[in-house]
Design a protein around this motif. Structure first.
Motif, PDB file in Angstrom:
ATOM      1  N   ARG A  46       0.420  -3.709 -91.125  1.00  0.00           N
ATOM      2  CA  ARG A  46      -0.010  -4.080 -89.774  1.00  0.00           C
ATOM      3  C   ARG A  46      -1.099  -3.128 -89.281  1.00  0.00           C
ATOM      4  NH1 ARG A  46       5.591  -5.492 -89.121  1.00  0.00           N
ATOM      5  NH2 ARG A  46       6.069  -3.385 -88.418  1.00  0.00           N
ATOM      6  N   GLU A  64      -4.278  -4.167 -90.846  1.00  0.00           N
ATOM      7  CA  GLU A  64      -4.830  -5.341 -90.160  1.00  0.00           C
ATOM      8  C   GLU A  64      -5.597  -4.904 -88.910  1.00  0.00           C
ATOM      9  OE1 GLU A  64      -2.302  -8.735 -89.272  1.00  0.00           O
ATOM     10  OE2 GLU A  64      -0.946  -8.082 -90.856  1.00  0.00           O
ATOM     11  N   VAL A  66      -2.166  -9.296 -84.994  1.00  0.00           N
ATOM     12  CA  VAL A  66      -1.452  -8.530 -86.005  1.00  0.00           C
ATOM     13  C   VAL A  66      -0.180  -9.282 -86.352  1.00  0.00           C
ATOM     14  CG1 VAL A  66      -0.373  -6.305 -86.531  1.00  0.00           C
ATOM     15  CG2 VAL A  66      -2.388  -6.379 -85.081  1.00  0.00           C
TER      16      VAL A  66
END
Length: 76
Positions: free
Chosen positions: A55, A58, A74
């Motif tokens: 995450r 991202e 996300v």
């Protein structure tokens, strides 16, 4: 100035990947940029599980691609 860096300025101080302002250790963004993320993204980024690093990647990839902070998505 969304340039790729290691999260620190030349003096070794942690900086925000979005705006290059100082940020605290353990925080992904500075206090000015964090609230600009959509609530859903902030909730996802606060989770500490095996997907926390993907995450974060991202988030950083979107910042480096100049995605506006309020448009970042996300994975949950």
């Amino acid at each position: 100035m969304n340039t790729r860096h290691n999260g620190a300025d030349p003096a070794g101080n942690l900086v925000c990947p979005s705006c290059n302002r100082p940020r605290e250790a353990g925080k992904y963004l500075c206090f000015a940029c964090w609230p600009l993320l959509p609530a859903r993204a902030r909730i996802s980024l606060k989770r500490r599980d095996r997907l926390a690093l993907p995450r974060l990647r991202e988030l950083l990839d979107q910042i480096h691609d100049s995605t506006p902070l309020d448009r970042i998505e996300v994975a949950p």
